[in-house]
Design an enzyme around this catalytic site. Structure first.
Site, PDB file in Angstrom:
ATOM      1  N   HIS A  43       0.861  -1.157  -0.110  1.00 23.88           N
ATOM      2  CA  HIS A  43      -0.135  -0.094  -0.006  1.00 23.88           C
ATOM      3  C   HIS A  43       0.735   1.100  -0.029  1.00 23.88           C
ATOM      4  O   HIS A  43       1.131   1.848   1.031  1.00 23.88           O
ATOM      5  CB  HIS A  43      -1.013   0.048   1.261  1.00 23.88           C
ATOM      6  CG  HIS A  43      -1.953   0.973   1.128  1.00 23.88           C
ATOM      7  ND1 HIS A  43      -3.207   0.873   1.951  1.00 23.88           N
ATOM      8  CD2 HIS A  43      -2.014   2.550   0.832  1.00 23.88           C
ATOM      9  CE1 HIS A  43      -3.934   1.974   1.712  1.00 23.88           C
ATOM     10  NE2 HIS A  43      -3.077   2.819   1.061  1.00 23.88           N
ATOM     11  N   GLU A  70      -2.656  -1.593  -3.041  1.00 25.71           N
ATOM     12  CA  GLU A  70      -3.659  -0.757  -2.529  1.00 25.71           C
ATOM     13  C   GLU A  70      -3.305   0.774  -2.712  1.00 25.71           C
ATOM     14  O   GLU A  70      -2.151   1.035  -2.523  1.00 25.71           O
ATOM     15  CB  GLU A  70      -3.829  -1.079  -0.941  1.00 25.71           C
ATOM     16  CG  GLU A  70      -4.265  -2.569  -0.814  1.00 25.71           C
ATOM     17  CD  GLU A  70      -4.728  -2.880   0.722  1.00 25.71           C
ATOM     18  OE1 GLU A  70      -5.091  -3.803   0.752  1.00 25.71           O
ATOM     19  OE2 GLU A  70      -4.083  -2.053   1.430  1.00 25.71           O
ATOM     20  N   HIS A 190      -7.755  -5.431   7.607  1.00 25.05           N
ATOM     21  CA  HIS A 190      -7.547  -4.285   8.475  1.00 25.05           C
ATOM     22  C   HIS A 190      -7.943  -5.061   9.990  1.00 25.05           C
ATOM     23  O   HIS A 190      -9.188  -5.203  10.417  1.00 25.05           O
ATOM     24  CB  HIS A 190      -8.690  -3.216   8.235  1.00 25.05           C
ATOM     25  CG  HIS A 190      -7.745  -1.924   9.078  1.00 25.05           C
ATOM     26  ND1 HIS A 190      -6.922  -1.138   8.191  1.00 25.05           N
ATOM     27  CD2 HIS A 190      -8.052  -1.195  10.273  1.00 25.05           C
ATOM     28  CE1 HIS A 190      -6.514  -0.043   9.074  1.00 25.05           C
ATOM     29  NE2 HIS A 190      -7.052  -0.402  10.219  1.00 25.05           N
TER      30      HIS A 190
END
EC number: 2.6.99.2
Length: 237
Positions: A43, A70, A190
């Protein structure tokens, strides 16, 4: 079986803290795959405070499982994804100064923007996923953008599960069921951990992939990377 994609941002954070190349993120990705990980997630953020854009380029030839990038689809990010062509791109509405992801997309408000970006990625053979909260109207909005998958933002579930509230899974079950009816694949990520992953997996229908970084790396400090990856794989069967 639900696939495990290992987010290696924390390895880059550790590397950057000393300014060198130890630990090496490419070698860690290679080792994670060798230990059984079925994907690698990164990410990159605009300030490159952990994963750098060059890391994405360096990782591309070494990720032979699934490569998931991401990020917030600003121009710089879009250009990177189109250059690297990962297996999957996950669109996340990060604020520039966000420490970590903290909300899903408003897929209704941003429908036209998301649809345009998604079409560009899909026309280049890249699978798309949208980071969303477990809200039914947002799942419907995601389907309208043309995305292939959604990624359920699981922080709320994880916090409530730690408090003993297993009912916190209910909106995620409903969201996943609706996604399935709408033809969307379901990913999640997450704050998932060894403590909650098996319960989450057992309740969510058609869960295709989980992306886990912070917890997996922290757990690995105590238990060892190879051992922790194998433990996740067992719980995801």
């Amino acid at each position: 079986m639900t696939k495990l994609s290992v987010n290696i941002n924390k390895i880059a954070t550790l590397r950057n803290s000393r300014g060198g190349d130890v630990p090496n993120v490419v070698q860690f990705a290679k080792d994670a795959q060798r230990f059984g990980a079925q994907g690698i997630t990164i990410h990159p953020r605009p300030d490159e405070r952990h994963i750098r854009y060059q890391d994405a380029r360096d990782l591309k030839p070494e990720v032979y499982t699934e490569f998931n990038i991401e990020g917030n689809p600003i121009t710089k990010f879009i250009d990177l994804v189109l250059e690297v062509k990962p297996t999957q791109v996950t669109l996340v509405p990060d604020a520039v100064d966000a420490i970590t992801s903290n909300a899903g997309w408003d897929t209704l408000k941003h429908k036209d923007f998301l649809a345009e970006v998604i079409q560009e990625f899909k026309s280049n053979g890249i699978r798309t996923s949208i980071f969303v909260d477990p809200v039914l109207k947002q799942i419907e909005g995601a389907q309208a953008t043309g995305t292939d998958r959604i990624e359920l933002y699981t922080e709320s579930f994880a916090k409530q599960y730690d408090l003993g509230n297993k009912d916190a899974i209910k909106p995620y079950v409903a969201a996943a069921e609706l996604a399935g009816k709408l033809g969307l694949g379901v990913n999640a990520g997450h704050d998932l951990s060894l403590e909650n992953i098996q319960f989450f997996k057992s309740q969510i229908p058609n869960l295709m992939e989980v992306s886990i970084g912070h917890a997996l790396i922290a757990e690995s400090l105590y238990l060892g990377v190879e051992n922790v990856i194998q433990m996740y794989l067992q719980k995801l069967k």
